[in-house]
Motif scaffolding. Structure first.
Motif, short mmCIF file in Angstrom:
data_model
loop_
_atom_site.label_atom_id
_atom_site.label_comp_id
_atom_site.label_asym_id
_atom_site.label_seq_id
_atom_site.Cartn_x
_atom_site.Cartn_y
_atom_site.Cartn_z
N GLU A 1 119.76 95.06 -14.54
CA GLU A 1 119.68 94.86 -15.98
C GLU A 1 119.84 93.53 -16.38
O GLU A 1 119.53 93.12 -17.38
N HIS A 2 120.91 93.01 -15.45
CA HIS A 2 121.43 91.50 -16.14
C HIS A 2 121.19 90.31 -14.91
O HIS A 2 121.33 91.07 -13.75
N GLY A 3 120.64 89.17 -15.17
CA GLY A 3 120.73 88.55 -14.09
C GLY A 3 120.10 87.16 -14.60
O GLY A 3 120.56 86.69 -15.43
N ASP B 1 120.57 82.39 -22.43
CA ASP B 1 121.89 81.76 -23.04
C ASP B 1 122.59 80.90 -21.84
O ASP B 1 123.15 81.54 -20.91
N PRO B 2 122.27 79.83 -22.03
CA PRO B 2 122.84 78.97 -20.83
C PRO B 2 124.26 78.79 -20.56
O PRO B 2 124.94 78.14 -19.84
N LYS B 3 124.92 79.15 -21.66
CA LYS B 3 126.54 78.84 -21.60
C LYS B 3 126.89 80.20 -20.85
O LYS B 3 128.34 80.16 -20.48
N LEU B 4 126.34 81.19 -20.28
CA LEU B 4 126.90 82.30 -19.68
C LEU B 4 127.23 81.82 -18.38
O LEU B 4 126.73 80.85 -17.77
N GLU B 5 128.25 82.49 -17.69
CA GLU B 5 128.71 82.10 -16.33
C GLU B 5 127.89 82.71 -15.35
O GLU B 5 127.86 83.98 -15.31
N PRO B 6 127.30 82.21 -14.31
CA PRO B 6 126.56 82.70 -13.44
C PRO B 6 127.18 83.58 -12.45
O PRO B 6 126.54 84.67 -12.23
N ALA B 7 128.45 83.38 -12.21
CA ALA B 7 129.31 84.34 -11.08
C ALA B 7 129.20 85.85 -11.67
O ALA B 7 129.43 86.71 -10.80
N ALA B 8 129.31 86.00 -12.74
CA ALA B 8 129.13 87.30 -13.63
C ALA B 8 128.09 88.11 -13.31
O ALA B 8 128.07 89.40 -13.30
N TYR B 9 126.92 87.33 -13.15
CA TYR B 9 125.76 88.19 -12.77
C TYR B 9 125.53 88.24 -11.29
O TYR B 9 124.38 88.86 -11.09
N ILE B 10 126.02 87.80 -10.42
CA ILE B 10 125.59 87.81 -8.97
C ILE B 10 126.34 88.81 -8.24
O ILE B 10 127.35 89.08 -8.31
N SER B 11 125.44 89.60 -7.59
CA SER B 11 125.93 90.53 -6.60
C SER B 11 126.03 90.04 -5.26
O SER B 11 125.24 89.20 -4.92
N THR B 12 126.59 90.80 -4.36
CA THR B 12 126.90 90.41 -2.91
C THR B 12 126.43 91.43 -2.14
O THR B 12 126.81 92.70 -2.23
#
Length: 729
Positions: A593-595, A602-613
């Protein structure tokens, strides 16, 4: 032998594989033609066939007096077939059969032309030997077919017996006429040859030797006369020259008169005086005395000369003889010339005779040959006449018909048509041939690539890796990767592993498979290229959809992550850049749903919050879908700049090049581009258009996806790996 068309090589093995792929082209004609043939034969009416054997009743009589060879027998068979057809297919016979057996309705005006034609078509005539033949009939009822065949045989015998005597009489008349004509012709040729011999008796070939001998004798006589004429003319010329010389010497002049004693004394005195004067002076007494004596002698009166009776001299006698010889040479030369002219005329006559001998010889040979041919024909014709009369006399003595039935027609036990099994086999063979032709034509028209060698030979670009076809149900592999989505899970479940296998993420679902090893090779090549170029971001795309670019990006990322696990320079990040049709989250079982879409929004968002492992691999799903909006290149550049600081390699799963413009912008942001080509699906013209429009200067190469490893030259290596490596795991 290999034939290359459109970049694809054709060998017997590739053709077999092509038939396996194009099995529908084989099955479709069979499924259509064989049932249609079966349906057609089921509606065909049954037809029965019967035939009777008819032979010449007088065959032994002919053989008794005749001398027929195989060539004559073959000619007789053809003549026999023509005669049988003329009799059986005549309108009276056909009408009789139609009326007697009620084959067709017969109106008062007689059978129709159509019924006559149908009956004629149902009659078969087949020559068995020079003296026998079959009369057959084909109909819808077995009993009627047998009866009609026997009746046809009887009708033929009846009609041929009636005309047999007429034929014999006509044959005798014809032979008699021909013999008389040949006899007259032979007599005329003999008379002409005899007259020719009489008129050309001297020119005949047998006279040539004597004519040549006579001609040679005449030539010798002419030469002899020429020699005689030449000798006579030479004698005449010599005589004339000698006469002229004698005349010049004065042979014709008169002889001088005889001197008197007085004249002799005077001459002596003069001679003495001359001698004295030469010795002494004029006053010398002897000189004076000699002068006085001479003077006295001269003063004496002259004495008359005595009469002279002189005989001819030898010169005069020679002169007279030459004159007589000249008078005799002239008539002799004329006689020689007359004889020579007569001999020359006779010589020309014989030359004409000798020269005309070859022509007379040719004419005589032609007339002799014509007479010999006519005589041979006459003798042959006389022999035929005698044989015919003997045969006809024997036939009258035997008093039998010309033909008889040797074997009557039997009741048919089975229909002769239709041949259902034969028709079905023919339909099956024809359908298979059509299927093979269709499959071959479709395969030749298919310009897609099957192996890496086909691709490289046509496109001239390197193939980084050849990925075989991946099954959705891979074999279980020992061990597993840790799946840590979101907050991080501490194990891989059987359900997750089944999901990976289902979506063909073979590096995660079956890491020991051939496909996983090929992705590992691809990962090593990409890693070396990036290290050499100093790049971080690699974009994976394809010409159009359904070519396996998302599957390649997933497995490539997983292989890169496994090879770089535990490094100090950061890990591997997979970004799903296909915001219109994302697939990464579904294949990995993530919450998509998010990525990326949210981060670009929104370029201000932090990429780490949307990365899965997933194991050692970080994944950034597509997230918010943009629909038909173009991906913002500037924001994507900024996002990649931020991510480059945290990851050693970033893999971008880009949209296809031809239908979507996003890949053109992303390729400029990436350090390297990998194109995915699907075997037996991507066409050369589509790939050329994609690479031309992409115009990427940093193109690493091509990944050939979904290859049948049996079609590759190195299929043995795959089988060896499966047998010796996978069998131990």
């Amino acid at each position: 032998m290999t034939n290359t068309t459109g970049g694809k090589s054709f060998t017997p093995f590739t053709l077999i594989r092509a038939l396996k792929r194009r099995w529908l082209w084989l099955a479709l004609p069979v499924a259509l033609l064989v049932p249609a043939a079966a349906l057609y034969t089921s509606h065909m009416p049954r037809r029965f066939r019967a035939r009777t054997l008819v032979g010449e009743a007088t065959a032994q009589t002919h053989l008794r007096f005749g001398d027929r060879n195989d060539a004559a027998a073959a000619t007789n068979a053809q003549d026999q077939l023509r005669t049988v057809r003329e009799v059986l297919l005549s309108q009276p016979v056909l009408e009789s059969i139609i009326r007697e057996f009620r084959l067709y309705p017969v109106p008062a005006s007689g059978p129709s032309q159509q019924s006559l034609d149908d009956t004629k078509a149902a009659i078969q005539i087949q020559v068995e030997t020079p003296d026998t033949f079959y009369i057959g009939f084909e109909g819808a009822e077995a009993q009627q077919t047998m009866a009609v065949a026997n009746r046809l045989g009887n009708l033929f015998i009846e009609r041929t017996t009636a005309v047999h005597d007429n034929r014999v009489q006509q044959e005798d008349t014809f032979l008699d006429t021909e013999v008389a004509r040949m006899r007259a012709q032979l007599e005329a040729q003999d008379n002409s040859l005899k007259s020719y011999r009489q008129n050309a008796a001297q020119e005949l070939p047998e006279r040539l030797a004597s004519n040549l001998k006579q001609l040679e004798t005449l030539q010798e006589q002419v030469q002899s006369r020429n020699d005689q004429i030449t000798a006579a003319e030479a004698s005449r010329s010599a005589a004339m020259e000698e006469l002229s010389a004698l005349e010049k010497q004065g042979v014709l002049d008169a002889p001088p008169p005889e001197k008197t004693p007085q004249q002799i004394a005077i001459e002596d005195a003069r001679r003495k005086l001359a001698q004295l004067k030469g010795r002494y002076t004029p006053e010398y007494p002897e000189v004076v005395r000699a002068e006085k004596e001479l003077h006295d002698l001269e003063a004496q009166p002259r004495q008359p000369a005595p009469a002279v009776h002189q005989t001819p001299s030898q010169v005069q006698m020679r002169y007279f003889a030459l004159q007589a010889e000249l008078k005799s040479l002239a008539p002799r030369i004329e006689s020689y010339k007359r004889e020579r002219d007569a001999l020359m005329a006779e010589e020309r006559n014989y030359e004409s005779v000798v020269n005309s001998s070859p022509g007379y010889e040719t004419g005589l040979a032609e007339k002799t040959r014509d007479a010999a041919v006519t005589r041979a024909n006459y003798e042959t014709l006389v022999a035929k006449q005698q044989d015919a009369k003997l045969n006809h006399r024997a036939e009258k003595i035997d008093a039998v018909a010309a033909y008889k039935i040797l074997e009557p027609a039997q009741l048919p036990t089975a229909p002769s048509s239709p041949h259902r099994a034969r028709i079905l086999l023919a339909a099956l063979a024809g359908s298979l041939i059509l299927g093979f032709m269709g499959a071959f034509i479709v395969e030749r028209m298919d310009t897609t690539f099957e192996t890496s060698e086909d691709f490289e030979s046509v496109m001239g670009m390197p193939v980084l890796s050849t990925i075989p076809s991946i099954s959705a149900s891979g074999s279980d592999s020992k061990g597993g990767l840790r799946l840590v989505p979101g907050a991080g899970a501490k194990g891989i479940t059987a359900e997750r592993k089944s999901l990976f296998q289902k979506h063909r993420v073979t590096v995660l679902g079956d890491p020991h498979s051939i496909a996983a090893q090929q992705y590992g090779i691809l990962a090593l090549k990409v890693q070396k290229w990036m290290a050499r170029a100093g790049g971080t971001v690699v974009a994976v795309t394809s010409s159009t959809g359904a070519e396996g670019k998302s599957l390649t990006a997933l497995n490539l990322s997983a292989s890169l992550a496994a090879s770089l696990a535990g490094g100090l320079d950061g890990g591997v990040l997979l970004i799903d850049c296909d915001l219109r049709l994302p697939q990464v989250d579904q294949r990995l079982g993530l919450d998509g749903e998010h990525g990326l879409g949210d981060l670009l929004e929104d370029p201000k968002l932090e990429p780490a919050a949307y990365i899965s492992t997933v194991g050692n691999l970080d994944v950034l799903a597509a997230g918010l879908q943009t629909g038909g909006a173009l991906l913002p290149a500037s924001r994507m550049r900024d996002l990649l700049a931020r991510l480059r600081k945290n990851y050693r390699l970033i893999v971008l799963d880009c949209p296809p090049v031809v239908p979507i413009a996003d890949s053109h912008a992303i390729s400029e942001l990436a350090d390297g581009v990998v194109m995915v080509v699907r075997a037996r699906a991507t066409r050369p013209e589509l790939f050329r258009r994609a690479t031309a429009s992409l115009d990427a200067k940093n193109l690493l190469g091509v990944v050939l996806n979904d290859v049948e490893y049996e079609a590759t030259p190195y299929a043995y290596a795959y089988k060896y790996y499966q047998r010796h490596y996978l069998g131990r795991s």
